[in-house]
Motif scaffolding. Structure first.
Motif, PDB file in Angstrom:
ATOM      1  N   ALA A 103       0.826  -1.208   0.000  1.00 17.97           N
ATOM      2  CA  ALA A 103       0.000   0.000   0.000  1.00 17.97           C
ATOM      3  C   ALA A 103       0.860   1.257   0.000  1.00 17.97           C
ATOM      4  O   ALA A 103       0.554   2.226  -0.704  1.00 17.97           O
ATOM      5  N   SER A 104       1.959   1.249   0.760  1.00 20.83           N
ATOM      6  CA  SER A 104       2.822   2.432   0.761  1.00 20.83           C
ATOM      7  C   SER A 104       3.526   2.599  -0.577  1.00 20.83           C
ATOM      8  O   SER A 104       3.721   3.716  -1.050  1.00 20.83           O
ATOM      9  N   ALA A 105       3.891   1.485  -1.236  1.00 22.97           N
ATOM     10  CA  ALA A 105       4.503   1.586  -2.565  1.00 22.97           C
ATOM     11  C   ALA A 105       3.515   2.138  -3.583  1.00 22.97           C
ATOM     12  O   ALA A 105       3.877   2.983  -4.413  1.00 22.97           O
ATOM     13  N   PHE A 106       2.263   1.688  -3.524  1.00 25.03           N
ATOM     14  CA  PHE A 106       1.253   2.229  -4.432  1.00 25.03           C
ATOM     15  C   PHE A 106       0.970   3.696  -4.135  1.00 25.03           C
ATOM     16  O   PHE A 106       0.694   4.478  -5.046  1.00 25.03           O
ATOM     17  N   MET A 107       1.057   4.098  -2.874  1.00 23.36           N
ATOM     18  CA  MET A 107       0.859   5.500  -2.521  1.00 23.36           C
ATOM     19  C   MET A 107       1.968   6.356  -3.119  1.00 23.36           C
ATOM     20  O   MET A 107       1.722   7.420  -3.679  1.00 23.36           O
ATOM     21  N   ARG A 109       3.719   5.638  -5.734  1.00 19.50           N
ATOM     22  CA  ARG A 109       3.513   5.648  -7.181  1.00 19.50           C
ATOM     23  C   ARG A 109       2.367   6.593  -7.557  1.00 19.50           C
ATOM     24  O   ARG A 109       2.426   7.289  -8.569  1.00 19.50           O
ATOM     25  N   ALA A 110       1.305   6.617  -6.745  1.00 15.70           N
ATOM     26  CA  ALA A 110       0.165   7.484  -7.035  1.00 15.70           C
ATOM     27  C   ALA A 110       0.544   8.955  -6.923  1.00 15.70           C
ATOM     28  O   ALA A 110       0.032   9.786  -7.661  1.00 15.70           O
ATOM     29  N   VAL A 111       1.451   9.259  -5.985  1.00 16.25           N
ATOM     30  CA  VAL A 111       1.892  10.642  -5.837  1.00 16.25           C
ATOM     31  C   VAL A 111       2.698  11.068  -7.058  1.00 16.25           C
ATOM     32  O   VAL A 111       2.744  12.236  -7.404  1.00 16.25           O
TER      33      VAL A 111
END
Length: 120
Positions: A103-107, A109-111
């Motif tokens: 989830a932190s990696a996707f966050m 990436r989303a930023v």
């Protein structure tokens, strides 16, 4: 080991410094967030088991464990055999850790930390 070192040197020589600074900054922020979440749980647990805590007082029933409720003064006593270690206890923490890291990696990436500006 030389493969890792050659990749690091190639990354260092081809990657501009701002991206490395961004990566270091976000890694530091994520690490501090996990540290704060972990330490807050440990502080709550230690404060709950101190002798002066109302939670650590014994139940009136022999062989019962005291459990807190939502409101600070309310507690319930449960039979101790209900709280046994199970095989699921070995599986749940690593799965939870993997979900948090993903989830932190996707966050990140989303930023859009690693998106470069394509303007000339």
């Amino acid at each position: 080991m030389s493969f890792w070192l050659s990749n690091f040197i190639r990354l260092h020589l081809t990657t501009p410094w701002p991206i490395l600074i961004y990566a270091f900054t976000w890694t530091t922020l994520l690490t501090l967030t996990v540290l704060a979440a972990t330490l807050s749980l440990q502080v709550a647990f230690i404060s709950a088991i101190t002798p002066s805590s109302s939670f650590s007082q014994k139940c009136n029933n022999v062989g019962s464990i005291r459990m807190p409720l939502d409101f600070p003064g309310d507690t319930l006593c449960f039979p101790a055999p209900l709280f046994m270690k199970s095989k699921v206890d070995l599986i749940v923490p690593p799965v939870f850790a993997a979900v948090i890291v993903a989830a932190s990696a996707f966050m990140v990436r989303a930023v859009g930390l690693f998106d470069r500006d394509q303007t000339p």
